[in-house]
Design an enzyme around this catalytic site. Sequence first.
Site, PDB file in Angstrom:
ATOM      1  N   ASN A 194      39.905  35.418  41.098  1.00 37.19           N
ATOM      2  CA  ASN A 194      40.696  35.500  41.072  1.00 37.19           C
ATOM      3  C   ASN A 194      41.193  36.458  42.588  1.00 37.19           C
ATOM      4  O   ASN A 194      42.487  36.398  43.467  1.00 37.19           O
ATOM      5  CB  ASN A 194      41.216  36.741  40.071  1.00 37.19           C
ATOM      6  CG  ASN A 194      40.323  38.068  39.955  1.00 37.19           C
ATOM      7  OD1 ASN A 194      39.377  37.542  40.125  1.00 37.19           O
ATOM      8  ND2 ASN A 194      41.536  39.519  40.259  1.00 37.19           N
ATOM      9  N   GLN A 240      43.004  32.113  36.033  1.00 37.12           N
ATOM     10  CA  GLN A 240      43.790  32.227  37.094  1.00 37.12           C
ATOM     11  C   GLN A 240      43.510  30.023  37.325  1.00 37.12           C
ATOM     12  O   GLN A 240      44.110  29.602  38.392  1.00 37.12           O
ATOM     13  CB  GLN A 240      42.959  32.523  38.345  1.00 37.12           C
ATOM     14  CG  GLN A 240      42.588  33.782  38.995  1.00 37.12           C
ATOM     15  CD  GLN A 240      44.317  33.844  39.106  1.00 37.12           C
ATOM     16  OE1 GLN A 240      44.810  33.390  40.383  1.00 37.12           O
ATOM     17  NE2 GLN A 240      44.556  35.164  39.145  1.00 37.12           N
ATOM     18  N   SER A 244      46.450  33.019  30.432  1.00 40.41           N
ATOM     19  CA  SER A 244      47.762  34.674  30.391  1.00 40.41           C
ATOM     20  C   SER A 244      48.952  33.584  31.448  1.00 40.41           C
ATOM     21  O   SER A 244      48.792  33.197  32.452  1.00 40.41           O
ATOM     22  CB  SER A 244      47.415  35.718  31.353  1.00 40.41           C
ATOM     23  OG  SER A 244      48.257  36.398  31.441  1.00 40.41           O
ATOM     24  N   THR A 297      53.037  41.420  14.535  1.00 33.42           N
ATOM     25  CA  THR A 297      54.849  40.062  14.073  1.00 33.42           C
ATOM     26  C   THR A 297      54.533  39.803  15.926  1.00 33.42           C
ATOM     27  O   THR A 297      54.214  40.165  16.734  1.00 33.42           O
ATOM     28  CB  THR A 297      55.635  40.395  14.098  1.00 33.42           C
ATOM     29  OG1 THR A 297      55.832  41.590  12.793  1.00 33.42           O
ATOM     30  CG2 THR A 297      56.199  39.809  14.077  1.00 33.42           C
ATOM     31  N   CYS A 328      36.124  47.957  52.224  1.00 31.92           N
ATOM     32  CA  CYS A 328      34.892  49.677  52.128  1.00 31.92           C
ATOM     33  C   CYS A 328      34.351  49.356  51.212  1.00 31.92           C
ATOM     34  O   CYS A 328      35.412  49.933  50.158  1.00 31.92           O
ATOM     35  CB  CYS A 328      35.651  50.106  52.614  1.00 31.92           C
ATOM     36  SG  CYS A 328      36.815  51.416  52.129  1.00 31.92           S
TER      37      CYS A 328
HETATM   38  N1  PLP Z   1      41.336  37.639  34.851  1.00 33.00           N
HETATM   39  C1  PLP Z   1      41.540  37.174  35.443  1.00 33.00           C
HETATM   40  C2  PLP Z   1      40.720  36.573  36.664  1.00 33.00           C
HETATM   41  C3  PLP Z   1      43.061  37.728  36.016  1.00 33.00           C
HETATM   42  O1  PLP Z   1      43.045  36.966  37.389  1.00 33.00           O
HETATM   43  C4  PLP Z   1      44.343  38.898  35.476  1.00 33.00           C
HETATM   44  C5  PLP Z   1      45.071  38.967  35.913  1.00 33.00           C
HETATM   45  O2  PLP Z   1      45.143  39.073  36.974  1.00 33.00           O
HETATM   46  C6  PLP Z   1      43.625  39.027  34.197  1.00 33.00           C
HETATM   47  C7  PLP Z   1      42.141  38.571  33.189  1.00 33.00           C
HETATM   48  C8  PLP Z   1      44.328  40.183  33.025  1.00 33.00           C
HETATM   49  O3  PLP Z   1      45.522  39.256  32.739  1.00 33.00           O
HETATM   50  P1  PLP Z   1      47.031  39.620  32.333  1.00 33.00           P
HETATM   51  O4  PLP Z   1      47.012  40.116  34.003  1.00 33.00           O
HETATM   52  O5  PLP Z   1      47.830  39.392  31.855  1.00 33.00           O
HETATM   53  O6  PLP Z   1      46.139  40.857  31.596  1.00 33.00           O
END
Ligand code: PLP
Length: 381
Positions: free
Chosen positions: A150, A178, A198, A236, A323
Site C-alpha cells: 500500500n 491493495q 476490502s 447480522t 524520518c
Molecule cells: N491492508 C492493506 C494493505 C491496506 O492498504 C489497508 C487499508 O489501507 C488495510 C489492510 C485495511 O483495510 P480496511 O481499511 O478495510 O480496514
Amino acid sequence: MKPFVYADNAATTKLSEAAFSEIKKYMTEEFGNPSGIYSLGRRARRGILEASETIARAINASPEEIYFTSGGTESDNWAIRATVQRKPGGHIITSNIEHHAVSKTLEDLTQNGYSVTYLPVDKFGRVSADNLIAAIKDDTALITIMSASNEVGTILPTASFGEIARSRGIPFHTDAVQAVGHIPVDVREMKADMLSLSGHKFHGPKGVGALYVSKEFALPTFITGGGQERGLRSGTENVPGICGMAAALKEATVNMDRNITYVTAMRDRLITGMLSFPGVILTGDPVNRLPGIASFALEGIDGEALVYALDREGICVSSGSACSSGASESPAVLKSLGLVGGGGGVDGAIRISLDGYNTQDDIDLILRTLPNVLNKLRGHL
Ligand code: PLP
C-alpha cells in the site's frame, strides 16, 4: 472554479454508482434480516449469496469460501489470530512492509508469547523467496505476506510464497487489500489458504470486506453469536455493504484490462514528470508495481507539509514520513533503499495513487503545481 484532484485512491476510493444503487436497494427496499424465513428475509439472503458468487468469481474461489467481514483490518486479524491460536507460542513469518492491520496484530501476538520473523525488503520493496525458505522453523504456525504494498505499490510474488508454504504444510495468508479489483488475483494460483480484501479500495463502501478461506483449510471461529457466516463470524450481515461491495468488484473486474492500460499510462507519465524535478526519487519496484501507485522519496521536503500545501491547491495525496521517529506508516522500504538512517538526505515521502476515475487533466495539474510547491517548501521562493 477551484480545481480538485483526488489522487489518494490507495487510501480509499469514491463509491461507484452501481455500488450506490445496490446499497440503496438493500437499505430501503430489500431491508429484511437475511436470517428471516419470510420472503423479505429470503431476498436479502439471496443478495448475500449472489454477492458471494460475484466475489468468488473475481478471485477464482468458490462462493462457500467467502466470509464477509467489516473490512481489511478485521479479515487480517481473523486470519492471523485464529490460525495461530492452534499453535500457542508458535512462530510467524511476515514481511517488514505490512500494513498496520497485520504488523500491529503481530506485535500484539508477540506480547502473548509468539515469535515473529520480519523478512527484509530489497531496494525495490521486494521480499525474497530464499529468505522466506531460510526463515521457516519447525514451529512456524503461519506465513502472512501482503500481495502488493500500500505504501510503494510493489507487487510481491505471492504464488511463489504460497508454493513454499504449501510444500512445508504451513498455513499461508495474504493481505490482498491493495491488489483485488486492480490486478488479477487468483487464490488457486497463489496457493493461498486465506486472503483479505476490502470494499472501499475498489469503489465499494467502507466498513465491509471479505476473507477468503480455502475449503481445505479449517479456520477457527472468530466471533461467536447467532451463527452467521457458517458459524465462524456471527452478527447480522451488513447486506447493503456486502451487495454494494460485490457490485463494485464486478465492475472493477469487467473493466480491469482497460483500467490497467489506462491507469498505468497515466501513472508512468506522472512518474516521468515527477522524476524531472530535483530531489525526487521513485520508491518501489520500477516495473512490477500496482497500476495506480506512484510513490516518491523527497530531498529537503517534509511529506506532511507537502500534503497540506497540495491540499491548498486542490490536490489530495498522501505522505509517508521518512524520518524514523516520525508518524510513518512503515519507513522500512525507505530505510532499505538507503534513503533514511544512512545520511541519504531524504526527509519525506509522497504517495500519489490514481485509478480509472482520474484523467490526464489531473496529471497535468499535479505536474504543473508541484515545481512551485516544492520550491516554496525548500525556501527557494
Ligand atoms: N491492508 C492493506 C494493505 C491496506 O492498504 C489497508 C487499508 O489501507 C488495510 C489492510 C485495511 O483495510 P480496511 O481499511 O478495510 O480496514
